[in-house]
Design a protein around this motif. Structure first.
Motif, mmCIF file in Angstrom:
data_model
loop_
_atom_site.group_PDB
_atom_site.id
_atom_site.type_symbol
_atom_site.label_atom_id
_atom_site.label_comp_id
_atom_site.label_asym_id
_atom_site.label_seq_id
_atom_site.Cartn_x
_atom_site.Cartn_y
_atom_site.Cartn_z
ATOM 1 N N SER A 38 0.812 -1.216 0.000
ATOM 2 C CA SER A 38 0.000 0.000 0.000
ATOM 3 C C SER A 38 0.848 1.270 0.000
ATOM 4 C CB SER A 38 -0.932 -0.007 1.223
ATOM 5 O OG SER A 38 -0.265 -0.532 2.360
ATOM 6 N N GLU A 39 2.115 1.158 0.298
ATOM 7 C CA GLU A 39 2.987 2.344 0.327
ATOM 8 C C GLU A 39 3.909 2.437 -0.894
ATOM 9 O OE1 GLU A 39 0.929 2.154 3.475
ATOM 10 O OE2 GLU A 39 2.380 0.542 3.388
ATOM 11 N N VAL A 40 3.957 1.394 -1.687
ATOM 12 C CA VAL A 40 4.883 1.393 -2.824
ATOM 13 C C VAL A 40 4.102 1.684 -4.108
ATOM 14 C CG1 VAL A 40 6.505 -0.008 -4.156
ATOM 15 C CG2 VAL A 40 6.414 -0.232 -1.676
ATOM 16 N N PRO A 41 4.545 2.674 -4.866
ATOM 17 C CA PRO A 41 3.794 3.013 -6.080
ATOM 18 C C PRO A 41 4.017 1.968 -7.167
ATOM 19 C CG PRO A 41 5.813 4.281 -6.000
ATOM 20 C CD PRO A 41 5.744 3.503 -4.704
ATOM 21 N N HIS A 42 3.173 2.030 -8.169
ATOM 22 C CA HIS A 42 3.422 1.275 -9.394
ATOM 23 C C HIS A 42 4.708 1.825 -10.015
ATOM 24 C CE1 HIS A 42 2.752 -0.790 -13.138
ATOM 25 N NE2 HIS A 42 2.791 0.349 -13.798
ATOM 26 N N VAL A 43 5.597 0.938 -10.431
ATOM 27 C CA VAL A 43 6.884 1.378 -10.982
ATOM 28 C C VAL A 43 6.887 1.162 -12.492
ATOM 29 C CG1 VAL A 43 9.388 1.033 -10.912
ATOM 30 C CG2 VAL A 43 8.032 0.752 -8.823
ATOM 31 N N GLU A 44 7.166 2.240 -13.219
ATOM 32 C CA GLU A 44 7.226 2.150 -14.687
ATOM 33 C C GLU A 44 8.702 2.128 -15.088
ATOM 34 O OE1 GLU A 44 4.625 5.362 -16.336
ATOM 35 O OE2 GLU A 44 4.047 5.590 -14.244
ATOM 36 N N THR A 45 9.067 1.164 -15.935
ATOM 37 C CA THR A 45 10.489 1.030 -16.267
ATOM 38 C C THR A 45 10.721 0.981 -17.772
ATOM 39 O OG1 THR A 45 10.278 -1.368 -16.116
ATOM 40 C CG2 THR A 45 11.113 -0.243 -14.181
ATOM 41 N N ASP A 46 11.907 1.416 -18.139
ATOM 42 C CA ASP A 46 12.380 1.236 -19.504
ATOM 43 C C ASP A 46 13.892 1.039 -19.410
ATOM 44 O OD1 ASP A 46 12.506 1.012 -22.221
ATOM 45 O OD2 ASP A 46 11.965 3.096 -22.652
ATOM 46 N N HIS A 47 14.437 0.361 -20.403
ATOM 47 C CA HIS A 47 15.851 0.001 -20.316
ATOM 48 C C HIS A 47 16.637 0.500 -21.515
ATOM 49 C CE1 HIS A 47 15.299 -2.752 -16.901
ATOM 50 N NE2 HIS A 47 14.117 -2.927 -17.432
ATOM 51 N N LEU A 48 17.901 0.680 -21.236
ATOM 52 C CA LEU A 48 18.873 0.993 -22.276
ATOM 53 C C LEU A 48 19.949 -0.069 -22.081
ATOM 54 C CD1 LEU A 48 18.969 3.636 -24.038
ATOM 55 C CD2 LEU A 48 20.736 4.443 -22.493
ATOM 56 N N GLU A 49 20.510 -0.581 -23.164
ATOM 57 C CA GLU A 49 21.562 -1.588 -22.991
ATOM 58 C C GLU A 49 22.850 -1.102 -23.640
ATOM 59 O OE1 GLU A 49 20.653 -5.901 -23.090
ATOM 60 O OE2 GLU A 49 18.710 -5.309 -23.882
ATOM 61 N N THR A 50 23.702 -0.500 -22.816
ATOM 62 C CA THR A 50 25.017 -0.094 -23.294
ATOM 63 C C THR A 50 26.010 -1.136 -22.806
ATOM 64 O OG1 THR A 50 24.271 2.133 -22.744
ATOM 65 C CG2 THR A 50 26.525 1.905 -23.506
ATOM 66 N N PRO A 51 26.442 -2.042 -23.676
ATOM 67 C CA PRO A 51 27.281 -3.151 -23.209
ATOM 68 C C PRO A 51 28.573 -2.655 -22.560
ATOM 69 C CG PRO A 51 26.574 -3.505 -25.473
ATOM 70 C CD PRO A 51 26.211 -2.100 -25.125
ATOM 71 N N SER A 52 29.033 -3.399 -21.587
ATOM 72 C CA SER A 52 30.340 -3.101 -21.011
ATOM 73 C C SER A 52 31.420 -3.685 -21.912
ATOM 74 C CB SER A 52 30.467 -3.716 -19.619
ATOM 75 O OG SER A 52 31.810 -3.587 -19.187
ATOM 76 N N PRO A 53 32.429 -2.869 -22.239
ATOM 77 C CA PRO A 53 33.546 -3.409 -23.016
ATOM 78 C C PRO A 53 34.527 -4.200 -22.146
ATOM 79 C CG PRO A 53 33.907 -1.090 -22.555
ATOM 80 C CD PRO A 53 32.574 -1.440 -21.960
ATOM 81 N N LEU A 54 34.272 -4.232 -20.838
ATOM 82 C CA LEU A 54 35.274 -4.802 -19.919
ATOM 83 C C LEU A 54 35.221 -6.312 -19.790
ATOM 84 C CD1 LEU A 54 35.465 -2.449 -16.805
ATOM 85 C CD2 LEU A 54 37.010 -2.590 -18.770
ATOM 86 N N ASN A 55 34.043 -6.908 -20.029
ATOM 87 C CA ASN A 55 33.952 -8.339 -19.772
ATOM 88 C C ASN A 55 33.346 -9.086 -20.956
ATOM 89 O OD1 ASN A 55 30.927 -8.582 -19.243
ATOM 90 N ND2 ASN A 55 31.488 -7.057 -17.703
ATOM 91 N N PRO A 56 33.608 -10.384 -21.046
ATOM 92 C CA PRO A 56 33.198 -11.161 -22.222
ATOM 93 C C PRO A 56 31.703 -11.091 -22.510
ATOM 94 C CG PRO A 56 34.661 -12.466 -20.827
ATOM 95 C CD PRO A 56 34.392 -11.194 -20.089
ATOM 96 N N LEU A 57 30.879 -10.987 -21.458
ATOM 97 C CA LEU A 57 29.437 -10.995 -21.676
ATOM 98 C C LEU A 57 28.871 -9.592 -21.895
ATOM 99 C CD1 LEU A 57 28.381 -13.655 -18.990
ATOM 100 C CD2 LEU A 57 28.647 -13.999 -21.458
#
Lengths: 171, 291, 810
Positions: free
Chosen positions: C724-743
């Motif tokens: 009852s105290e937590v609002p609905h959370v709206e999300t969107d993502h950006l995917e900027t890959p890390s150059p540091l690791n294989p994945l």
């Protein structure tokens, strides 16, 4: 101190019907229902998060109604029908609609609070089979979860209602 | 966080229960729903030697609606009373207030009589009992008596129940025809103890205000009643500005501050909520008359 | 091609077990173990003058009672300082049981072991401890005044004093066209996982060995610490983290006193002993976080570009510093967020108080740093009358400036160098999501209806995946079952699922054949732990590298079996086949058989690997010199430095004009953690973080009184939000890959909570028209601020009026 000679605490034989089965164990009068289920009957699906009735992790169904098992003594629950998370599924192979909805909607993370939500929602949907999103949120608002932010639990309530209807239609 | 040992008594009748209470004296506590008592036991803030568990006493779990009261036994759970259509029809304030008592799982177990006997000024139902001019029914080895709400609450967590005495039920009064009621409270979280709460009843006769009363949660040491009738009686309800009542409510209450809110804030809330509930209660009363 | 598993919203493999009541958390184990309970100090600062256990020892069911006097060897010494630092000049740690002085309420003084917890608590009540009370230091202001001392050894209550500076900050601020100062405050909260801590120790007297189960975020850490404390060979100690009911940081601290004492007692009593922390214990004897005072001085130009930023922090570290000064170091470095100030100086003092210790809580110092920076950004915008998003944008590090080196040292002792991120793109997405440009119209509409609304924003960059390393081991059984293990632990992040996704993708096997074990030193002995949003980055990459090793070996053996070039092979659903010739194939299960030359056949498939089977090359040994039997592989991932995720949040709040009640109407999140292994799980992490952030912004605090008593040590009064105290959370993502690791991945565990306090402060300030400088904020406090504002004690926002040149909150 005058009463250092301790007396052995009175032990009671307590019988509860848990998940449809009569279960008996011997425990002192002060044994909380939550501890009795977990440690005397070894049904550890019911979890204990605060032992003062606020978090709802220990919620079980007593005669079908959600109650805090940390705020009941096992001896008082004698002769009542208790349903724990272990008893929500019709059998070990098949999850109940609420359990299935939680797995589909990512309604849990660490899973510790989850049994209390599952029992609470199961009872709620029996009385309110078609909740709105606002009602779904209201229905879970007596249970604390520290992982999910509740977003996917609300979704799980709505999805569980759907699954229930789907199964009814398919049956 | 586990309770201290105690001897468990499971009487089957009120007579048995009060006999045990008489025997164990101040070392005994009555256990009904336990939703206030058991947290205290778990935290070892209290350690009674004897618990008189009345859950198996027959005849205490009924709701009776009579011409002038809604009577409930000591084992009537909040949830049962909340859902009771007859009780709602007789006194809508009961359901209006009960919806604010903690969360459903607590209401499924906790008893309304128990929460009144607990005499917590932050409980909703003591305020309702006060506003309805109800009674607590008590029994002891010496016999039974009934105690008017105005006499029952002595102070925070203090009632006039004596050692060896238990509450066997309560009677909530009913309001006269033409009455509208409302309840509102503000809590930090939904379901928490209120920072302030107000119950109100407004009675109209042909659209004219004849009675205005309010009682309070968490802002008075005992749930006493503020009678505002004098200030508003005789006015056409449509002309009444209930904002005026806020100041009277603020003057009436005597809140303490704590970690959740200052005394001043609670006082303000009591005023704001009083205006809100009176507005709603008056509207309900008017609606009831026009029907 | 196999169905892509990496990047898919795969349902969690953990869940069927957990939703049917078949999880195994700490207290679900060891029903017959003896139970421990503790006598804890009721005073915040006192000298123990006497402990009398005589009334307790006779309680039926009591097995043993221990005080400091009973401890021996290293158990009687101070608990370790886990993370030393050169500027931590007055480190202090506690003891497993207090020998003489107690420094906070809740510190353990005596331990009772009994047949069950009820009895153990009965005995605790009968132990009489006499104390001589000492002056108490509570709150940062009392600590920095130095009038009373927590530890004689730490003058001024200063544990550490640290300064980092890039450029000449004083000169840059002095030369700037505009200057502002802010004084800010943020209060304590705590991780508060639904499952408290717990330890269960089993002593095997035949083997002289110890098995410890702990609800921990680091089983390798607990194992090493207990072996050291108990003077045992590492080989005789094993530690397992079973299902853990949430951690959020508090369980990375180790060894807790109980983690030393319970195994110690188990060995001493030759019995199984268990301690399960109850909620009150968790409040007063685990750890808290967040509390800081912050002074900010900033110089900027007409565009709002920060030319010089000087920040002073006073950090409350509680009674001891076992986890070093990681939290204030993170605050002081991560404060910079997506921005590039011309010159930057941060100076902090980490101070002792007579309160529960402070160790990382999800976000670990970042929420405080972001709060300081974002309050500053809002103040600059207000001063100049500029759009708050525009001021932020002006200060952004641009994508083409990556990698961006701030010239500071991060919490891992390595350069604070951002690897990737596209902050302008993130901001554009956020403005779109929340409707930034339409808000003025919305506000006007709301105001016309007598409502008060505000819009807030907050941006952050989060160093994730810090080293030093994690490892992964993969073994394929002859049934085709793929066993994966990594040493770090899980507390609900879905590691079983995401690590299986990685293995399924890398190896070309089915998810259902992959079985992941985490946090069990019997299976993997080298690990650091789960914290700092590092599990996916560290173990994920280690497991991917291990999978690649196994794949290479499998293809080599398959190449021999199929007489094909390994380069022409692919693995699909656990079958190795020649590309373009599906007939030529061999199952991984068969390759597992072939990889392990046998003398004995124990089943049909094993016959293929026995010594008279096949046509071996008689000039070579069955296992080549550079080979090992078995189809398995292991590898470690150790990054040169952290990878930096980022995000931006916005919220719309409504404040009740009469009661000052605060409602979050909308909460919007843009999140960039590089490539996502499982977007459903990432989203879940963000949701949970936001909810904790909302708790920290509006509900949660640790209310200590002057005597050091925690007034709200229960879920009744510590207001963790319900649904009852937590609002609905709206999300969107950006995917900027890390150059540091294989994945190409970055951590996501903490993200959600980091900017929330800043965002909510920003939104309330916007709604109310006066600065919000102390968080969390409750209705009663907002109502008080309104009165102070109305009385002229609290200046309003300028909204660009620039009528004075003094600071808004000096």
């Amino acid at each position: 101190m005058t009463d250092t000679t301790s007396t052995v605490e009175q032990q009671l034989e307590i019988t509860l019907r848990v998940n449809g089965v009569a279960r008996t164990a011997t425990a002192p009068a002060r044994r909380l229902l939550s501890d009795f289920l977990r440690h005397d009957l070894r049904l550890t699906g019911t979890h204990v998060g605060c032992e003062h009735g606020v978090c709802g992790a220990c919620t079980v169904l007593v005669d079908g109604q959600p109650m805090r098992s940390c705020l009941m003594f096992a001896v008082t629950a004698q002769d009542h029908e208790i349903t724990t998370v272990e008893g929500l599924a019709p059998d070990a192979e098949q999850m109940s609609p609420v359990q299935q909805a939680f797995t589909e909607c990512h309604g849990l993370q660490c899973g510790f609070c989850t049994p209390g939500f599952l029992t609470t929602i199961t009872a709620y949907l029996q009385e309110n089979p078609d909740p709105t999103e606002a009602e779904a949120r209201e229905c879970i608002s007596g249970n604390l979860c520290r992982c999910t932010g509740y977003q996917n639990i609300v979704k799980s309530v709505l999805r569980a209602a759907e699954i229930t209807h789907e199964r009814e239609a398919g049956a | 966080m586990k309770p201290s040992p105690f001897v468990h008594h499971a009487p089957r009748s009120v007579a048995e229960a009060v006999a045990v209470l008489a025997e164990v004296g101040h070392d005994g506590k009555v256990l009904a729903g336990g939703q206030s008592l058991i947290p205290i036991l778990n935290m070892r803030l209290a350690a009674p030697g004897h618990l008189v568990d009345i859950n198996r006493v027959a005849g205490l779990d009924t709701v009776e609606v009579t011409d002038d009261a809604v009577r409930i036994g000591a084992l009537v759970r909040h949830a049962l009373l909340e859902r009771h259509d007859g009780a709602f029809a007789a006194n809508p304030l009961l359901r209006q207030a009960l919806r604010n008592v903690a969360h459903p799982a607590i209401r499924n177990r906790g008893t309304t009589t128990g929460s009144i006997a607990h005499a917590d000024p932050s409980g909703e139902m003591p305020a309702v009992l006060a506003l309805t001019q109800g009674y607590v029914e008590a029994a002891s080895a010496a016999g039974t008596r009934e105690i008017a709400a105005a006499d029952f609450f002595l102070g925070p967590l203090e009632s006039c129940l004596t050692e060896g005495e238990m509450a066997t039920g309560v009677r909530f009064g009913r309001f006269p025809a033409g009455t509208g009621t409302a309840f509102a409270e503000s809590a930090r979280r939904h379901g928490d103890y209120a920072l302030a709460g107000v119950a109100a009843a407004v009675t109209l006769t042909d659209g004219v205000v004849t009675s205005v009363r309010a009682s309070f949660v968490s802002v008075t040491p005992t749930p006493d009643v503020l009678d505002l009738t004098e200030a508003f009686a005789g006015r056409e309800v449509a002309d009444v500005d209930w904002v005026k009542a806020a100041e009277m409510a603020r003057d009436h209450v005597d809140p303490d501050g704590d970690i959740h809110a200052t005394a001043d804030y609670r006082r303000m809330l009591a005023g704001v909520l009083t205006t809100r509930v009176l507005t709603e209660a008056a509207a309900t009363a008017l609606e009831g008359q026009s029907r | 091609m196999t169905t892509r598993m990496f990047g898919a919203p795969v349902h969690r493999t953990e869940d069927p077990r957990l939703v049917t009541g078949n999880g195994r958390y700490l207290d679900d184990l060891g029903h017959d173990a003896l139970a421990a309970a503790f006598v804890r100090s009721p005073y915040a600062h006192a000298r123990i003058t006497d402990i009398d256990v005589s009334e307790a020892i006779d309680v039926e069911g009591v097995v043993a009672i221990y005080t400091y006097e009973d401890l021996d060897g290293k158990t009687a010494e101070r608990l370790p300082l886990l993370i030393p630092h050169p500027t931590l000049t007055n480190p202090m740690t506690g003891y497993a049981l207090a020998p003489e002085l107690v420094n906070h309420v809740g510190e353990p003084v005596a331990m009772v072991v009994a047949t069950d917890r009820y009895v153990a608590e009965d005995a605790c009540e009968r132990i009489r401890v006499e104390y001589e009370q000492l002056p108490v230091v509570v709150g940062i202001e009392a600590a920095r005044s130095g009038e009373a001392l927590v530890h004689e050894e730490a003058p001024g209550n200063v544990a550490a004093h640290m300064v980092q500076e890039v450029g000449d900050t004083a000169a840059a601020i002095a030369a700037a066209p505009h200057r502002l100062t802010l004084a800010l405050e943020i209060e304590r909260s705590a991780c508060m996982p639904m499952e408290g801590k717990g330890v269960y120790a089993r002593w095997d007297s035949d083997e002289q060995s110890l098995r410890i189960y702990s609800s921990t975020q680091t089983s390798t850490g607990v194992r090493a610490a207990v072996a050291a404390k108990l003077g045992m060979p590492l080989a005789k100690v094993e530690c397992i983290a079973p299902d853990v009911g949430g951690g959020f940081g508090v369980k990375i601290m180790h060894p807790w006193p109980e983690e030393v004492l319970v195994p110690w007692a188990a060995r001493r009593l030759d019995a199984d002993v268990k301690w399960v922390e109850d909620r009150r214990e968790h409040f007063i004897s685990s750890a808290h976080e967040r509390g800081q005072l912050q002074d900010v001085e900033v110089g900027f130009d007409d565009e709002g570009r920060v030319l010089g930023l000087s920040v002073k922090l006073w950090h409350d570290n509680g009674a001891y510093t076992p986890y070093g000064i990681i939290v204030p170091i993170i605050t002081s470095t991560q404060l910079l967020g997506p921005y590039k100030p011309g010159a930057y100086k941060c100076e902090f003092w980490s101070l002792f108080t007579n309160t529960v210790i402070v160790t990382p809580y999800r976000g670990a110092g970042r929420p405080q740093g972001v709060y300081a920076m974002e309050r500053t950004m809002d103040a600059i915008a207000d001063y100049l009358g500029k759009d708050r998003a525009d001021v932020r944008s002006t200060n952004f590090i641009q994508p083409e400036e990556m990698p961006y080196d701030h010239g500071l040292l991060f919490q891992d002792g390595r350069p604070l160098m951002y690897d990737s991120g596209d902050f302008p793109a993130s901001l554009a997405k956020l403005k779109e999501l929340v409707g930034w440009d339409d808000f003025a119209a919305y506000r006007a509409e709301a105001e016309a209806a007598g409502r008060r609304v505000g819009l807030g924003i907050g941006c952050y960059v989060e160093g994730t995946g810090v080293g030093p390393y994690e490892g992964g081991h993969i073994q394929i059984e002859t049934t085709g079952r793929v066993n994966v293990s990594t040493g770090l632990t899980s507390q609900g992040q879905g590691h079983q699922t995401v690590f299986a996704q990685i293995v399924a993708e890398e190896l070309g096997v089915r998810m259902e054949d992959v079985h992941v074990t985490t946090g069990d030193t019997r299976r993997f002995q080298y690990a650091v732990g789960t914290f700092a949003s590092r599990a996916a980055v560290m173990s994920g990459n280690a497991i991917a590298l291990a999978a690649r090793n196994v794949r290479e070996k499998a293809l080599r053996i398959a190449g021999e079996a199929l007489e094909a070039d390994p380069g022409d092979l692919e693995i699909v659903d656990g079958i190795v086949r020649v590309k373009g010739d599906p007939e030529a194939q061999v199952a991984l299960s068969t390759i597992a058989v072939l990889s392990n030359p046998l003398r004995y056949a124990f089943d049909e498939s094993a016959k293929a690997a026995t010594q008279f089977a096949g046509t071996p090359d008689m000039d070579k040994p069955p296992v080549a010199d550079d080979e090992e039997p078995g189809l398995e592989g292991k590898d470690f991932y150790s990054p040169p430095r952290a990878t930096f995720a980022n995000g931006m949040h916005a919220a719309i709040v409504e404040t009740d004009p009469q009661t000052a009640e605060i409602t979050i109407l909308r909460y919007c999140v843009i999140h960039d953690c590089g490539r996502m292994i499982n977007p459903m799980i990432v989203e879940g992490q963000v949701h949970g973080g936001v909810a904790q952030g909302v708790g920290g912004a509006l509900y949660e605090r640790m209310a200590y009184d002057e005597a050091g008593q925690l007034l709200n040590a229960s879920f009744m009064d510590f207001l963790m939000p319900y649904a009852s105290e937590v609002p609905h959370v709206e999300t969107d993502h950006l995917e900027t890959p890390s150059p540091l690791n294989p994945l190409g991945i970055k951590g996501a565990g903490e993200a959600g909570c980091i900017p929330v306090t800043a965002v909510i402060a920003s939104a309330i300030e916007d709604a109310e028209g006066f600065p919000i400088t102390s968080m969390p904020i409750s209705p009663t406090e907002l109502w008080d601020l309104r009165h102070r504002h109305a009385a002229g004690e609290l200046p309003g926002l300028r909204r660009g009026s620039r009528t004075t040149t003094t600071a808004p909150t000096a």
